[in-house]
Design an enzyme around this catalytic site. Structure first.
Site, PDB file in Angstrom:
ATOM      1  N   GLY A  93       8.729   2.307   3.901  1.00  0.00           N
ATOM      2  CA  GLY A  93       9.191   3.680   3.769  1.00  0.00           C
ATOM      3  C   GLY A  93      10.606   3.843   3.240  1.00  0.00           C
ATOM      4  N   SER A 116       7.684  -2.880   0.462  1.00  0.00           N
ATOM      5  CA  SER A 116       6.712  -2.682   1.553  1.00  0.00           C
ATOM      6  C   SER A 116       5.996  -1.342   1.420  1.00  0.00           C
ATOM      7  CB  SER A 116       7.420  -2.773   2.904  1.00  0.00           C
ATOM      8  OG  SER A 116       7.999  -4.043   3.063  1.00  0.00           O
ATOM      9  N   HIS A 117       5.067  -1.149   2.325  1.00  0.00           N
ATOM     10  CA  HIS A 117       4.211   0.043   2.198  1.00  0.00           C
ATOM     11  C   HIS A 117       5.017   1.348   2.262  1.00  0.00           C
ATOM     12  CE1 HIS A 117       4.188   1.279   6.460  1.00  0.00           C
ATOM     13  NE2 HIS A 117       4.230  -0.017   6.733  1.00  0.00           N
ATOM     14  N   ASP A 118       4.568   2.273   1.472  1.00  0.00           N
ATOM     15  CA  ASP A 118       5.109   3.640   1.446  1.00  0.00           C
ATOM     16  C   ASP A 118       6.561   3.739   0.969  1.00  0.00           C
ATOM     17  OD1 ASP A 118       2.681   4.854   2.371  1.00  0.00           O
ATOM     18  OD2 ASP A 118       3.120   3.991   4.326  1.00  0.00           O
ATOM     19  N   ALA A 147       0.818  -1.218   0.000  1.00  0.00           N
ATOM     20  CA  ALA A 147       0.000   0.000   0.000  1.00  0.00           C
ATOM     21  C   ALA A 147       0.852   1.269   0.000  1.00  0.00           C
ATOM     22  CB  ALA A 147      -0.898  -0.006   1.230  1.00  0.00           C
TER      23      ALA A 147
END
Ligand SMILES: CC(C)(COP(=O)(O)OP(=O)(O)OC[C@H]1O[C@@H](n2cnc3c(N)ncnc32)[C@H](O)[C@@H]1OP(=O)(O)O)[C@@H](O)C(=O)NCCC(=O)NCCS
Length: 217
Positions: A162, A142-144, A125
């Protein structure tokens, strides 16, 4: 209606792109592979992986009414991938995005034009991937995370939440980048390394924890 597709390069990643296209077409026909373009003299007038080598990269503009995708990008040339693609003279809108159907891509992720996601990649996401990036099989974004333009992410890489991978960097097979770290523009992370602090642009790092090895050349 299928689109003709020409693949830039004749290395192993290009054959994986062929397989990804076959997998896409098996679900719903989308591309008709016309062949490859490659600058190597020994490749001219040959057939590789079942498709003809149609010419060199500067020949690309002779091919109207078809899409292109880039498969060039190795530890030897990753830092000049933008220049290599520019030799085609093609505008950005001539490039297709190829995503293997086994990939899991979040609805909220953004994948840039001309990028390639190979088998079993996961993009979580809020992640963004720029243009002409290549993500090899089994990688997790992974996310972001923020992956820039022309980035090469080799097989089995884990990018924790991140992470920023700046333009033109290369993340070697099986490396892990811890959450929130930045891999600088044109840097290379060695295979199997664990990045625990930011990587300066234009440097090669490796090991666990990843440490400076040399500058990129
Ligand atoms: C990091 C890398 C670019 C270094 O290549 P290089 O500059 O030719 O370096 P060398 O092979 O001469 O190794 C130099 C030193 O670094 C060490 N080293 C090299 N790669 C390493 C790695 N990935 N992790 C830990 N140490 C590494 C070597 O053991 C050597 O150590 P020594 O001086 O103590 O003997 C290369 O090893 C690498 O990991 N490339 C990425 C390959 C990859 O992921 N390909 C994906 C294709 S799908």
């Amino acid at each position: 209606m299928t689109r003709r597709l020409i693949i830039l390069g004749t290395g192993g990643n290009c054959f994986d792109i062929v397989d990804a296209v076959h997998a896409i077409n098996a679900i719903s026909p989308r591309f008709d592979i016309a062949g490859f373009l490659d600058d190597a003299a020994h490749r001219q007038n040959s057939t590789v992986y079942g498709y003809p080598v149609l010419g060199t990269l500067p020949d690309a503009c002779r091919w109207d009414n078809c899409d292109f995708v880039n498969g060039i990008g190795s530890p030897a040339n990753f830092f000049r991938k933008d220049q290599i693609i520019a030799t085609t003279g093609l505008s950005a809108d001539r490039f297709a995005t190829v995503i293997h159907p086994s990939s899991a891509v979040s609805k909220s992720a953004v994948i840039g034009n001309g990028s390639v996601l190979l088998a079993n990649t996961t993009v979580c996401a809020g992640a963004t991937i720029g243009c002409h990036a290549m993500v090899l099989p089994g990688t997790t974004v992974s996310h972001d995370c923020r992956i820039g333009d022309h980035v090469c992410v080799a097989s089995g890489v884990v990018l924790c939440a991140g992470v920023t991978a700046e333009d033109l960097c290369y993340l070697g097979a099986g490396c892990t980048v811890l959450g929130g770290r930045t891999v600088g523009q044109g840097a290379l992370v060695g295979a199997g390394s664990v990045v625990v602090r930011d990587v300066a642009q234009g440097t090669v790092v490796c090991g666990n924890p990843a440490a400076f090895l040399r500058t990129v050349q």
